[in-house]
Design a protein around this motif. Structure first.
Motif, short mmCIF file in Angstrom:
data_model
loop_
_atom_site.label_atom_id
_atom_site.label_comp_id
_atom_site.label_asym_id
_atom_site.label_seq_id
_atom_site.Cartn_x
_atom_site.Cartn_y
_atom_site.Cartn_z
N UNK B 314 -3.88 5.69 5.07
CA UNK B 314 -3.25 4.37 4.98
C UNK B 314 -2.09 4.35 4.01
N UNK B 315 -1.49 5.51 3.83
CA UNK B 315 -0.37 5.57 2.89
C UNK B 315 0.92 5.86 3.66
N UNK B 316 1.86 4.97 3.51
CA UNK B 316 3.13 5.13 4.23
C UNK B 316 4.16 4.23 3.56
N UNK B 317 5.39 4.34 4.03
CA UNK B 317 6.40 3.43 3.52
C UNK B 317 6.07 2.03 4.03
N UNK B 318 6.22 1.01 3.20
CA UNK B 318 5.83 -0.34 3.62
C UNK B 318 6.50 -0.79 4.92
N UNK B 319 7.77 -0.34 5.16
CA UNK B 319 8.43 -0.84 6.37
C UNK B 319 7.74 -0.32 7.62
N UNK B 320 7.09 0.86 7.53
CA UNK B 320 6.40 1.39 8.72
C UNK B 320 5.30 0.44 9.18
N UNK B 321 4.78 -0.29 8.21
CA UNK B 321 3.69 -1.20 8.52
C UNK B 321 4.21 -2.59 8.88
N UNK B 322 5.26 -3.02 8.18
CA UNK B 322 5.69 -4.41 8.26
C UNK B 322 6.83 -4.66 9.24
N UNK B 360 -10.82 6.44 -4.49
CA UNK B 360 -10.77 5.00 -4.71
C UNK B 360 -9.84 4.61 -5.86
N UNK B 361 -9.84 5.42 -6.92
CA UNK B 361 -9.07 5.01 -8.10
C UNK B 361 -7.57 5.04 -7.83
N UNK B 362 -7.16 5.76 -6.76
CA UNK B 362 -5.73 5.82 -6.48
C UNK B 362 -5.26 4.71 -5.53
N UNK B 363 -6.22 3.97 -5.00
CA UNK B 363 -5.84 2.96 -4.01
C UNK B 363 -4.84 1.93 -4.53
N UNK B 364 -5.03 1.42 -5.73
CA UNK B 364 -4.10 0.38 -6.17
C UNK B 364 -2.67 0.87 -6.27
N UNK B 365 -2.46 2.20 -6.28
CA UNK B 365 -1.11 2.71 -6.44
C UNK B 365 -0.31 2.65 -5.15
N UNK B 366 -0.98 2.42 -4.05
CA UNK B 366 -0.26 2.42 -2.77
C UNK B 366 -0.34 1.03 -2.14
N UNK B 367 0.83 0.45 -1.90
CA UNK B 367 0.86 -0.93 -1.41
C UNK B 367 0.22 -1.08 -0.04
N UNK B 368 0.51 -0.09 0.83
CA UNK B 368 0.02 -0.23 2.21
C UNK B 368 -1.51 -0.17 2.27
N UNK B 369 -2.12 0.53 1.32
CA UNK B 369 -3.59 0.56 1.31
C UNK B 369 -4.12 -0.85 1.08
#
Lengths: 282, 397
Positions: B314-322, B360-369
């Motif tokens: 679930x990690x990608x550039x935000x535009x890929x998602x939005x 889990x501890x790295x999740x907050x670092x990625x917006x798309x997660x």
């Protein structure tokens, strides 16, 4: 610090290669009179350990093989009503029909409690039984005693048996149960250990074959996507097969032509994967 | 010193019961423990009840006795042990009385505070008693138990030699693979499979079996006996979608596929699809994502009761998602941003879960997660995570 040293000491047995760490754990459990719960992959020698303890300490071994439908009472004692009914009808036996005690048969746990000498009690694969069985056993383990309701008699241990319990972790055991046991997880033996184990079983095996077969065995265990990996038992059978085959040459193994894969991989999907991947080893 | 060890074990998340701790003291008092190596083994076998905690135990042990780096555990909570003690007290007064060596009546008359004080005093006593010759583990004393194998009758002791110091053994972290919070490994395949086996539908016993009821009633001489049976439920269908795009997913793809393939027998159907980073108009049945596309909107006609499991970082550039044209594939320009597709999927299959191999501890670092986990409940790809995911998917019946 300790004034009397009455505890027997477990040091190993003729067909069992004992890990030093495990020896300590067994001895501590014997000294504390605590059941020892063993977990680990199949083939790591959990059951064998109980046999080895019995052999080395010269105690009788009583094995309770747990089945899914087993109720605790059956493991403690059975009241043989049928024989009693039969006796009362036909009256041709030596037993006294009015004495119920003559119709009580001890189960495995019951026998180990009532034994005159200290025995080793192996409760094999306790995780197969439902949680009721474990819960019911708590009290028995705590008190080291149980009641025979029919004759209103309490059986108390004369000598606390050395209790070894094994589990394959099919189900999680309950916390109160775990609280009453010491715990150890037997890891799969490393190659050096495995060499020793094979050596115990085949003392006259020549070194090259030993090294090569153990090496090949660990390579096979590393295959991807195998559901049931070969364990110690499979390796021993495999070595036995290799020795029995007059056409077998050691250089086959060196060239990774592995005969008798079927002894090592027992599920057909595993076997096919193994055949494919063993070709890649060449 | 000892009390601290107990607390640190508990703070690190190993459920150590106070009674076990007292039992360890009994072992020490009996002179069963000679030296640190013995202590390492004895304490583990008595205090730690599952191999899942062996790794934490190793780390705590190494830290405590040598000061190896201890991972950052949650804040210090000294009350935990006390609370556990009280819980135990409430549940089984006899046992606690036994462990503390107090008569049962006396323990009943004690207030919780008194009991706690007594417990701590008891532990301190032990510590002092063993502080003696500069070592807190019984130094003198011959052990009645064999340590290190020697047997005149030609018995064999083999395996790992304990000539390494206990701390070094602990630092080896032999049980890392069994740790609950490590990512799923091949070694845990069996365990993981057992988690999946819990995905079976169980209906309540709520249907009257008329034939059986009549039979049972007549057998019962007219006394009515109603026989219930489980309502029939079909086995589950599972849709598995795997992100096989980035290198970050590589170690897990094989593992997850094998896992579900072995579990296949217990499901009615397992469908595996692939995507890259996130889902747009298509998912693919073939891993290269080229030959067998499946239109996502067509999935809406599938059985709603299917369990949808998505595995991806679930990690990608935000535009890929939005963005409306986030896909890198030209044929996927239908104008719907990926996040809407995901929403659609989540609505189509209400029983869903997203498994993420990222810790889990790295999740907050990625917006798309964060964004995706608002749509799909997200779990770590660990044994624990799998556990919760299965529970979650089965609970919303």
């Amino acid at each position: 610090m300790r004034n009397e040293s009455s505890s027997p000491v477990f040091t190993g047995a003729s067909k069992y290669v004992l890990d030093e760490e495990l020896a300590k754990i067994v001895n501590i459990s014997i000294a504390l009179e605590m059941p020892l719960l063993l977990k680990g992959e199949p083939g790591t020698g959990k059951t064998m350990l109980a046999h080895a303890i019995a052999e080395s300490l010269n105690m009788e071994l009583i094995v309770l093989n747990v089945k899914s439908s087993l109720k605790l009472v059956e493991a403690l004692y059975q009241y043989d009503t049928l024989t009693r009914l039969n006796d009362s009808r036909f009256g041709d036996s030596q037993r006294d029909v009015s004495n119920i005690e003559e119709y009580i048969r001890m189960g495995k746990i019951g026998r180990s409690f009532a034994a005159d000498n200290r025995v080793v009690l192996l409760i094999d694969e306790i995780d197969k039984a439902d949680t009721d069985f474990q819960d019911d056993m708590l009290d028995v383990l705590d008190q080291m005693a149980f009641d025979i309701i029919e004759i209103d008699k309490t059986i108390t241990t004369k000598h606390r048996p050395v209790i070894i319990i094994t589990s394959n972790a099919k189900k999680d055991l309950s916390d109160p149960f775990l609280g009453r046991c010491n715990f150890h997880h037997i890891a799969f033996p490393d190659p050096d250990m495995m060499r020793m184990i094979i050596n115990v079983h085949f003392p006259d095996l020549d070194n090259e074959l030993l090294d090569m077969s153990v090496k090949t065995f660990y390579k096979l265990r590393d295959f991807q996507g195998i559901e049931k990996k070969p364990a110690t038992r499979e390796l021993i059978n495999w070595v036995r097969a290799l020795r029995a085959d007059p056409d077998f040459r050691l250089k086959d193994l060196v060239q990774a032509k592995i005969p008798y894969l079927g002894i090592l991989f027992k599920k057909s999907s595993d076997y096919q994967l193994a055949v494919q991947q063993s070709r890649r080893l060449r | 010193m000892f009390v601290d060890f107990f607390y640190i074990l508990r703070e690190s998340g190993i459920p150590v019961a106070p009674t076990s701790f007292l039992r360890l003291h009994k072992a020490l008092a009996l002179g069963l423990v000679n030296g640190l190596t013995d202590f390492y083994t004895a304490a583990r076998t008595i205090l730690v009840k599952s191999e899942r905690y062996f790794d934490i135990y190793d780390r705590v042990f190494a830290h405590f006795f040598q000061g190896a780096e201890l991972p950052d555990f949650k804040g210090v909570d000294l009350d935990i042990a006390a609370k556990a003690l009280l819980d135990e007290w409430l549940k089984r007064p006899e046992e606690l009385a036994d462990a503390l060596g107090l008569p049962k009546d006396k323990i009943k008359s004690m207030t919780p505070d008194e009991l706690l004080k007594y417990f701590l005093d008891r532990l301190k006593e032990q510590t002092e008693a063993h502080h003696g010759g500069g070592r807190w583990i019984g130094t003198g004393g011959t052990s009645p138990v064999g340590h290190s194998g020697y047997h005149p009758g030609g018995m064999r002791v083999g395996g790992r030699s304990m000539s390494k110091s206990a701390i070094k053994v602990a630092l080896d972290r032999r049980y890392k693979d069994y740790s609950l919070d490590a990512p799923l490994t091949q070694a845990q395949m069996g365990e993981a499979l057992k988690r999946l086996r819990r995905m079976v539908p169980v209906g309540p016993k709520d249907q009257v079996n008329v034939d059986e009821t009549i039979r049972a009633t007549t057998k019962n001489a007219g006394e009515i006996e109603i026989v219930f049976e489980r309502s029939l439920r079909d086995r589950l269908k599972v849709i598995l979608m795997i992100d096989n795009g980035g290198w970050s997913m590589d170690p897990y793809i094989d593992l997850v596929q094998t896992l579900f393939n072995y579990a296949r027998a217990q499901f009615k159907d397992v469908k595996i699809f692939y995507f890259h980073n996130t889902i747009y108009d298509f998912v693919w049945e073939d891993p290269p994502r080229r030959y067998k596309p499946q239109r996502v909107q067509d999935l809406a006609t599938w059985d709603r009761q299917s369990r949808l499991v998505i595995i991806g970082d679930a990690s990608m550039a935000p535009y890929e998602l939005m963005a409306t044209d986030g896909s890198i594939h030209i044929e996927e320009r239908s104008g719907l941003p990926s996040i809407d597709r995901l929403n659609l999927l989540a609505q189509t299959f209400p029983h869903n879960a997203w498994l993420n191999p990222t810790p889990l501890r790295l999740w907050p670092l990625t917006r798309t997660i964060g964004a995706i986990s608002t749509i799909f409940p997200m779990f770590e790809l660990t044994l624990d995570g799998l556990d919760s995911a299965v529970t979650h998917m089965m609970s919303k019946n």
